[in-house]
Design an enzyme around this catalytic site. Sequence first.
Site, mmCIF file in Angstrom:
data_model
loop_
_atom_site.group_PDB
_atom_site.id
_atom_site.type_symbol
_atom_site.label_atom_id
_atom_site.label_comp_id
_atom_site.label_asym_id
_atom_site.label_seq_id
_atom_site.Cartn_x
_atom_site.Cartn_y
_atom_site.Cartn_z
ATOM 1 N N SER A 137 -10.185 -8.162 -4.053
ATOM 2 C CA SER A 137 -9.337 -8.820 -4.960
ATOM 3 C C SER A 137 -8.300 -10.074 -4.529
ATOM 4 C CB SER A 137 -8.649 -8.183 -6.038
ATOM 5 O OG SER A 137 -7.541 -7.156 -5.270
ATOM 6 N N HIS A 160 0.329 -6.547 3.043
ATOM 7 C CA HIS A 160 0.424 -5.162 3.344
ATOM 8 C C HIS A 160 1.142 -4.831 1.894
ATOM 9 C CE1 HIS A 160 0.946 -1.080 4.788
ATOM 10 N NE2 HIS A 160 2.318 -1.198 4.236
HETATM 11 C C1 GRF Z 1 -5.159 -2.714 -1.672
HETATM 12 O O1 GRF Z 1 -4.630 -1.416 -1.589
HETATM 13 C C2 GRF Z 1 -4.225 -3.538 -1.441
HETATM 14 O O2 GRF Z 1 -3.084 -3.271 -1.931
HETATM 15 C C3 GRF Z 1 -4.380 -3.744 0.132
HETATM 16 O O3 GRF Z 1 -5.726 -3.673 0.032
HETATM 17 C C4 GRF Z 1 -6.420 -2.928 -0.902
HETATM 18 C C5 GRF Z 1 -7.285 -3.457 -1.311
HETATM 19 O O4 GRF Z 1 -7.417 -4.981 -1.520
HETATM 20 N N1 GRF Z 1 -3.811 -5.278 0.398
HETATM 21 P P1 GRF Z 1 -8.408 -5.853 -2.124
HETATM 22 O O5 GRF Z 1 -8.514 -5.692 -3.448
HETATM 23 O O6 GRF Z 1 -9.851 -5.493 -1.392
HETATM 24 O O7 GRF Z 1 -8.017 -7.110 -1.621
#
Ligand code: GRF
Length: 206
Positions: free
Chosen positions: A13, A109
């Site tokens: 995401s 983070h």
């Molecule tokens: C989430 O826990 C986010 O807080 C951290 O990585 C995890 C997945 O993020 N940065 P994403 O949806 O794969 O970018």
Amino acid sequence: MTRIAVLCSGGGSNLQALLDAIDAGRVNGQVRLVLANRSGAFALQRARDRGISAVFVSRKEAGGEAAFNARMLALLRQAEIDLVVLAGYLPMVGPDIVSVYRHRILNIHPALIPAFCGQGMYGHHVHQAALDYGVKLSGATVHFVDEQADHGPIVAQRAVPVLPGDDTQSLAARVLAVEHQLLPESVALFCAGKLRVDGRRVVVVE
Ligand code: GRF
């Protein structure tokens, strides 16, 4: 234009937020490569959907730590990458890569470093630790990557309230929304050449 590689382990995401910001003209960069250490990471599909080179590379697949990092470095060099973005990427980046890309690797983070960070602090573990501690604020941090986990100079941070009744899911969602703002904003500053590192401090120059 800054050539960007994004490293992911999961849904991507944050990758998507960066791609959307690029499309909206808020980031003067181009994502040329997406690497993931899990073959099923949806982040790879997000890249493929946009015609971006998407490569599965893992310690096991490469045949060990040294081979993993060597393969990663070769892929980054082959794509002539200027900036590496860790977006939901769990493994440590090897010291050779950190050295070659000193102050050119950004990580997001889901906490206000130096709180709730370091080895084992990822995903819901971060939010559980914040809830257990009873903090009233949490948030997200973008920082340059060095040889230690979640330790390099901090580029940007944004806080969110911890609300009564929060659980790890509700806090994670509130933090993730801020990550999706902070990461593209930080990448945009890098691409504009506006980040100067002075020891542990990062200064935004106009
Ligand atoms: C989430 O826990 C986010 O807080 C951290 O990585 C995890 C997945 O993020 N940065 P994403 O949806 O794969 O970018």
